[in-house]
Design a protein around this motif. Structure first.
Motif, PDB file in Angstrom:
ATOM      1  N   SER A  10     -89.344  22.436  23.704  1.00 53.17           N
ATOM      2  CA  SER A  10     -88.250  23.267  23.156  1.00 53.17           C
ATOM      3  C   SER A  10     -88.714  24.272  22.142  1.00 53.17           C
ATOM      4  O   SER A  10     -89.814  24.291  21.645  1.00 53.17           O
ATOM      5  CB  SER A  10     -86.984  22.346  22.594  1.00 53.17           C
ATOM      6  N   ALA A  24     -87.274  17.639  20.895  1.00 59.78           N
ATOM      7  CA  ALA A  24     -87.440  17.656  22.343  1.00 59.78           C
ATOM      8  C   ALA A  24     -88.618  18.384  22.955  1.00 59.78           C
ATOM      9  O   ALA A  24     -88.950  19.537  22.581  1.00 59.78           O
ATOM     10  CB  ALA A  24     -86.142  18.452  22.680  1.00 59.78           C
ATOM     11  N   CYS A  72     -83.610  22.495  25.642  1.00 59.55           N
ATOM     12  CA  CYS A  72     -83.988  21.059  26.150  1.00 59.55           C
ATOM     13  C   CYS A  72     -84.003  20.884  27.648  1.00 59.55           C
ATOM     14  O   CYS A  72     -83.682  21.904  28.156  1.00 59.55           O
ATOM     15  CB  CYS A  72     -83.102  19.928  25.262  1.00 59.55           C
ATOM     16  N   SER A  75     -78.828  23.888  29.984  1.00 56.62           N
ATOM     17  CA  SER A  75     -79.830  24.226  28.862  1.00 56.62           C
ATOM     18  C   SER A  75     -80.660  25.430  29.582  1.00 56.62           C
ATOM     19  O   SER A  75     -80.430  25.922  30.705  1.00 56.62           O
ATOM     20  CB  SER A  75     -80.964  22.998  28.635  1.00 56.62           C
ATOM     21  N   GLN A 100     -84.726  13.641  23.792  1.00 59.06           N
ATOM     22  CA  GLN A 100     -83.713  14.990  24.144  1.00 59.06           C
ATOM     23  C   GLN A 100     -82.688  14.629  22.697  1.00 59.06           C
ATOM     24  O   GLN A 100     -82.550  13.635  22.112  1.00 59.06           O
ATOM     25  CB  GLN A 100     -83.079  14.684  25.489  1.00 59.06           C
TER      26      GLN A 100
END
Length: 335
Positions: free
Chosen positions: A145, A142, A21, A72, A171
């Motif tokens: 992602s 997300a 993310c 992330s 998110q």
């Protein structure tokens, strides 16, 4: 009846685990080893450093590892591109977007695991029972992602496209709140969120990415580091240690779950479920042509959706020099 909310104390630890993310925070976490060469390693909470330490693989280092923790994959790869990090671990989608942005990155190692933890979840009392019933429904995910691609692939397998559903780009912390409060009909996400929702009895799996997505995770290095013979030697040793540590995880699942839970703040039962469903299934595999073809498919999908601005040649962003005698990337995950 109002759905029981996930304890808020879980939200921050889980947010620190995100592999795919957004986010941009990083923090130094110390140095291991000794010697004149320093390998700057990008990590995520409960990631490479934790598993190497638990497996005893940070002993007898003749080079230094300087750790930096990122929230992330995307910001970690931004640091690789900038030369601030020599190598770091991410999921299967951040490298595609980094490649699309023309970043200076090289995929140097891969692991193949199951995609059972990559799931489209629905509330426990949902009337949805099969994926094609998602038509017209709202789904949180997300953007950019690995879950985003898994959602696209799952919809395609059900004869649907993104235009057939109402996608809410959120998110995970926000998506979790939306899901548990009934503001979305479904949530496309990955472990340990999948394990969290299932263990809390707040949802069930509508479909998973198993057999649909490639189940790959990567170590991605900076070309500048690979061009330095001493750092390249350190990278080779580091990757060998990671591969041994993954073998250790398979044989010590409960022990690793305890370490992971302590390092991240996850409840032990959630950590163990995620280890069994996802983490312990990973097998070290070669960075080979089938891997490139699989990632190319992801890149082409996002290019067609205009989420990546131009055609990506993913093969230009891999370096197979550390494959050794590893099995092909299509090797089945452990069960």
């Amino acid at each position: 009846m109002r759905r029981r909310l996930v304890p808020s104390a879980w939200l921050l630890p889980l947010a620190l685990l995100l592999t795919a993310c957004g986010g941009n925070a990083s923090a130094g976490t110390g140095t291991d080893g000794q010697g004149s060469v320093t390998l700057d390693v990008g990590d995520q909470k409960g990631g490479s450093e934790a598993v190497l330490r638990a497996a005893g693989e940070l002993k007898n280092l003749n080079y230094k590892i300087k750790w930096s923790t990122f929230t992330s994959g995307p910001p970690l790869l931004e640091a690789v591109d900038a030369g601030a990090v020599d190598i770091g671990g991410v999921g299967n989608t951040p490298p595609v977007f980094a490649a699309g942005a023309g970043s200076k990155i090289s995929v140097v190692a891969a692991w193949h695991g199951t995609s059972k933890g990559d799931a489209v979840l629905v509330p426990t009392n949902s009337r949805l029972t099969v994926p094609n019933q998602l038509k017209g429904k709202s789904i949180a995910v997300a953007q950019g992602s690995s879950a985003h691609y898994q959602l696209i692939a799952s919809l395609k397998a059900a004869g649907l496209g993104l235009s057939d559903v109402h996608v809410k780009y959120l998110q995970p912390a926000d998506a979790l709140a939306a899901f548990t409060s009934g503001k979305v009909d479904a949530w496309a996400v990955w472990d340990p969120y999948t394990s969290q929702i299932l263990k809390a009895g707040q949802g069930r799996v509508l479909t998973t990415g198993d057999g649909i997505t490639n189940g790959l995770t990567f170590q991605v290095a900076a070309p500048s580091a690979l061009g330095d013979p001493k750092k390249a030697a350190a990278v080779k040793d580091y990757l060998a240690r990671l591969r041994r540590a993954q073998v250790w995880v398979y044989g010590h699942q409960q022990e690793w779950a305890k370490v992971w839970a302590k390092d991240t703040g996850l409840p032990y039962d959630v950590a163990l479920a995620s280890v069994k469903r996802t983490n312990s299934t990973r097998v070290a595999v070669a960075v080979d042509r089938p891997l490139v073809a699989s990632e190319q498919q992801i890149a082409d999908t996002f290019t067609e959706l205009r989420l990546i601005p131009k055609k990506v040649d993913f093969g230009a962003f891999v370096d197979p020099r550390f494959n050794g005698d590893l099995p092909p990337s299509t090797t089945p995950a452990k069960s």
